[in-house]
Motif scaffolding. Sequence first.
Motif, mmCIF file in Angstrom:
data_model
loop_
_atom_site.group_PDB
_atom_site.id
_atom_site.type_symbol
_atom_site.label_atom_id
_atom_site.label_comp_id
_atom_site.label_asym_id
_atom_site.label_seq_id
_atom_site.Cartn_x
_atom_site.Cartn_y
_atom_site.Cartn_z
ATOM 1 N N SER A 1 0.841 -1.208 0.000
ATOM 2 C CA SER A 1 0.000 0.000 0.000
ATOM 3 C C SER A 1 0.877 1.260 0.000
ATOM 4 O O SER A 1 0.526 2.274 -0.602
ATOM 5 C CB SER A 1 -0.974 0.005 1.182
ATOM 6 O OG SER A 1 -0.263 -0.153 2.359
ATOM 7 N N LEU A 2 2.039 1.131 0.650
ATOM 8 C CA LEU A 2 2.982 2.242 0.635
ATOM 9 C C LEU A 2 3.481 2.498 -0.802
ATOM 10 O O LEU A 2 3.575 3.646 -1.262
ATOM 11 C CB LEU A 2 4.166 1.866 1.533
ATOM 12 C CG LEU A 2 5.142 2.927 1.944
ATOM 13 C CD1 LEU A 2 4.436 4.063 2.648
ATOM 14 C CD2 LEU A 2 6.186 2.316 2.885
ATOM 15 N N ALA A 3 3.761 1.394 -1.496
ATOM 16 C CA ALA A 3 4.217 1.498 -2.892
ATOM 17 C C ALA A 3 3.142 2.186 -3.736
ATOM 18 O O ALA A 3 3.437 3.088 -4.530
ATOM 19 C CB ALA A 3 4.506 0.109 -3.447
ATOM 20 N N LYS A 4 1.907 1.793 -3.524
ATOM 21 C CA LYS A 4 0.810 2.366 -4.327
ATOM 22 C C LYS A 4 0.649 3.861 -4.044
ATOM 23 O O LYS A 4 0.408 4.659 -4.951
ATOM 24 C CB LYS A 4 -0.499 1.618 -4.051
ATOM 25 C CG LYS A 4 -1.647 2.103 -4.917
ATOM 26 C CD LYS A 4 -2.894 1.267 -4.732
ATOM 27 C CE LYS A 4 -4.017 1.678 -5.677
ATOM 28 N NZ LYS A 4 -4.377 3.086 -5.638
ATOM 29 N N GLU A 5 0.795 4.230 -2.771
ATOM 30 C CA GLU A 5 0.653 5.664 -2.432
ATOM 31 C C GLU A 5 1.703 6.504 -3.160
ATOM 32 O O GLU A 5 1.401 7.567 -3.693
ATOM 33 C CB GLU A 5 0.832 5.867 -0.921
ATOM 34 C CG GLU A 5 -0.396 5.501 -0.111
ATOM 35 C CD GLU A 5 -0.089 5.439 1.377
ATOM 36 O OE1 GLU A 5 0.864 6.110 1.830
ATOM 37 O OE2 GLU A 5 -0.801 4.696 2.068
ATOM 38 N N ILE A 6 2.949 6.010 -3.169
ATOM 39 C CA ILE A 6 4.012 6.772 -3.851
ATOM 40 C C ILE A 6 3.727 6.816 -5.360
ATOM 41 O O ILE A 6 3.840 7.866 -5.996
ATOM 42 C CB ILE A 6 5.411 6.163 -3.564
ATOM 43 C CG1 ILE A 6 5.702 6.205 -2.053
ATOM 44 C CG2 ILE A 6 6.505 6.905 -4.335
ATOM 45 C CD1 ILE A 6 6.994 5.511 -1.640
ATOM 46 N N ALA A 7 3.305 5.674 -5.893
ATOM 47 C CA ALA A 7 3.003 5.607 -7.334
ATOM 48 C C ALA A 7 1.873 6.586 -7.693
ATOM 49 O O ALA A 7 1.965 7.311 -8.688
ATOM 50 C CB ALA A 7 2.616 4.186 -7.717
ATOM 51 N N ASP A 8 0.837 6.625 -6.867
ATOM 52 C CA ASP A 8 -0.304 7.515 -7.154
ATOM 53 C C ASP A 8 0.104 8.986 -7.068
ATOM 54 O O ASP A 8 -0.304 9.796 -7.895
ATOM 55 C CB ASP A 8 -1.456 7.256 -6.161
ATOM 56 C CG ASP A 8 -2.179 5.952 -6.490
ATOM 57 O OD1 ASP A 8 -1.980 5.432 -7.607
ATOM 58 O OD2 ASP A 8 -2.930 5.460 -5.629
ATOM 59 N N ARG A 9 0.930 9.290 -6.049
ATOM 60 C CA ARG A 9 1.376 10.695 -5.931
ATOM 61 C C ARG A 9 2.251 11.080 -7.127
ATOM 62 O O ARG A 9 2.164 12.192 -7.634
ATOM 63 C CB ARG A 9 2.161 10.897 -4.634
ATOM 64 C CG ARG A 9 1.302 11.250 -3.422
ATOM 65 C CD ARG A 9 2.178 11.800 -2.304
ATOM 66 N NE ARG A 9 3.178 10.825 -1.918
ATOM 67 C CZ ARG A 9 3.032 9.930 -0.938
ATOM 68 N NH1 ARG A 9 1.942 9.911 -0.207
ATOM 69 N NH2 ARG A 9 3.993 9.066 -0.666
ATOM 70 N N GLY A 10 3.094 10.142 -7.563
ATOM 71 C CA GLY A 10 3.964 10.413 -8.714
ATOM 72 C C GLY A 10 3.129 10.699 -9.954
ATOM 73 O O GLY A 10 3.352 11.676 -10.677
ATOM 74 N N PHE A 11 2.146 9.843 -10.179
ATOM 75 C CA PHE A 11 1.252 10.045 -11.332
ATOM 76 C C PHE A 11 0.583 11.421 -11.247
ATOM 77 O O PHE A 11 0.600 12.198 -12.201
ATOM 78 C CB PHE A 11 0.174 8.945 -11.364
ATOM 79 C CG PHE A 11 -0.928 9.273 -12.338
ATOM 80 C CD1 PHE A 11 -0.790 8.969 -13.683
ATOM 81 C CD2 PHE A 11 -2.085 9.929 -11.920
ATOM 82 C CE1 PHE A 11 -1.788 9.305 -14.600
ATOM 83 C CE2 PHE A 11 -3.084 10.263 -12.822
ATOM 84 C CZ PHE A 11 -2.929 9.956 -14.170
ATOM 85 N N GLN A 12 -0.020 11.690 -10.092
ATOM 86 C CA GLN A 12 -0.812 12.913 -9.953
ATOM 87 C C GLN A 12 0.049 14.156 -10.180
ATOM 88 O O GLN A 12 -0.384 15.133 -10.798
ATOM 89 C CB GLN A 12 -1.461 12.958 -8.558
ATOM 90 C CG GLN A 12 -2.736 13.771 -8.521
ATOM 91 C CD GLN A 12 -3.786 13.250 -9.515
ATOM 92 O OE1 GLN A 12 -4.073 12.063 -9.547
ATOM 93 N NE2 GLN A 12 -4.335 14.144 -10.333
#
Length: 390
Positions: free
Chosen positions: A336-347
Motif C-alpha cells: 500500500s505504501l508502494a501504491k501511495e508513492i506511485a499515485d502521488r507520482g502520477f498525480q
Amino acid sequence: IVNSYQSNQNEETCSSDNICNETHNKYSKNINEWTSKINKEIQMAINKYIPCEKTNCSCHKAVIEHDLNPYQDGITKELFTLARSKGTKYQIIKGELYREKECHFPARCAGVEHYLGAVAPKLPNLEFIVNTRDWPQVNHAWGNRKAPVFSFSKTNDYYDIMYPAWSFWEGGPAISLYPTGIGRWDKHRVSISSAADKWTWDKKEEIAFFRGSRTNEERDALILLSRSDPDLVDAKYTKNQAWKSDADTLYAPPASEVSFEEHCKYKYLFNYRGVAASFRFKHLFLCKSLVFHVGNSWLEFFYPSLRPWVHYVPISPTAKADEIKKYIEFFKENDSLAKEIADRGFQHIWDHLTDKDVKCYWRKLLKKYALLIKYDVNKDKDLIRIDIKK
Ligand code: UDP
C-alpha cells in the motif's frame, strides 16, 4: 508500517535452535533496521513536502531562478558572444520567431520551435542560443567561463539554462516503435494514462521492468539482477544506433522494444540516466506504477519538482544487484505504501507537466531572460523567419 512477514518467518524457523536463533535474530535485526530506516525516510519526506499550486507552472519556478542566477548581473553582448558557438541562434523580434538557417538537428529544432512560436507573440525582443545536442556545454567544474546556453539537461556542474526538451513535441530519439522520434507528450499523456486504467494496481505484475539500450553502464546492475532473478526483474537491453555486437547489449542478443503503454503492465518501473537525462522518466509516472529513479545528478527542468520518496524511490547509481533487490522486495512487502508513492507520482506529473505547463515554462523563462539582457537586440538579417503551423 510493520514488516511483519519477516519477523514471523524468523520466529518460526528458529524457535527450537539457539544458533539459528542467533543468526536469524542478527539477520532480522539488520533487515528491521533497514526497513525502519526506509520507513523513516518516507515519512520525513512526506512531512516535509508541500505540494505546489496547480496554476501557472509554479512548480518549476525555482528552476528558472536557479539557472538564471549566474546571470543576475546582466547578460552582456560579450557573454552572448561566448555562448554563440555552442548552439543555434534564435531571435524574437516584434513577436516573431527567427533562427539561423542551419540547424544541426532539424527535427529537434522543430520540436523546440513548436513552443517558441506559441510564446513569441507575447515576448519582448530578445535573442538566445539553443543547444540541441544531447549534452550541456558550459561546465564550471572544468573551468569553463559562464555563458548563457540553453540546454535540455544538465547537472549542477553546468552554467547551462534548462529548457523543455524538443521531444515534448517532436525530434525525440527514434526507435522502431516511434520511427519519427518519441514526441507528442500531449498524446502520450492520454494513451499511457488509458493503459494505466486498464492495468490497475492489482492487475499489474509484481515485477520490476526496464527496456532500453546501454547508453550508460549504470544500467548493468539491473540487467544482471534480471538474469539471476527473472521472477523479480525483467530488464533487458535493446539495440540503439551505436549497436555493433552482443557486447553492446551486455553479451545477450538485443531484446525487442516495448512501448510506454506496455510498461503499465508492471508494478515497478526503473529509470536511469543515459548520455544525459533520459526522456523515459516522465512517461513512467503515467502508468501509475512505482518509479525507481537511479541517480539524481542529471536533470531536466521538471525533475526538481519531483521529490524522492514522495513521488518515486531514489536508488544510488552505484547500487549493486543485491541492494536493488532489497528495495524491490521492501515495496513488494509494503504494497500500500508502494501504491501511495506511485499515485502521488502520477498525480504530480498529470497536474504539473501538461503541454500548457511546458509552454508556460518557456514563456516565463524567456521573459526573465529578456529582462537580464543589457544590450539592444537588433534584428539579425542572416536569420530566417520561422513560421509555425498552428
Ligand atoms: N524506449 C522505449 N521502449 C524500448 C526502448 C526504449 O520506449 O523498448 C524509449 C525510452 O523510454 C527512451 C528512448 O526510447 O525514451 C531511448 O531509450 P534508450 O534506452 O535507448 O536511451 P536513453 O535515452 O534512455 O539513454
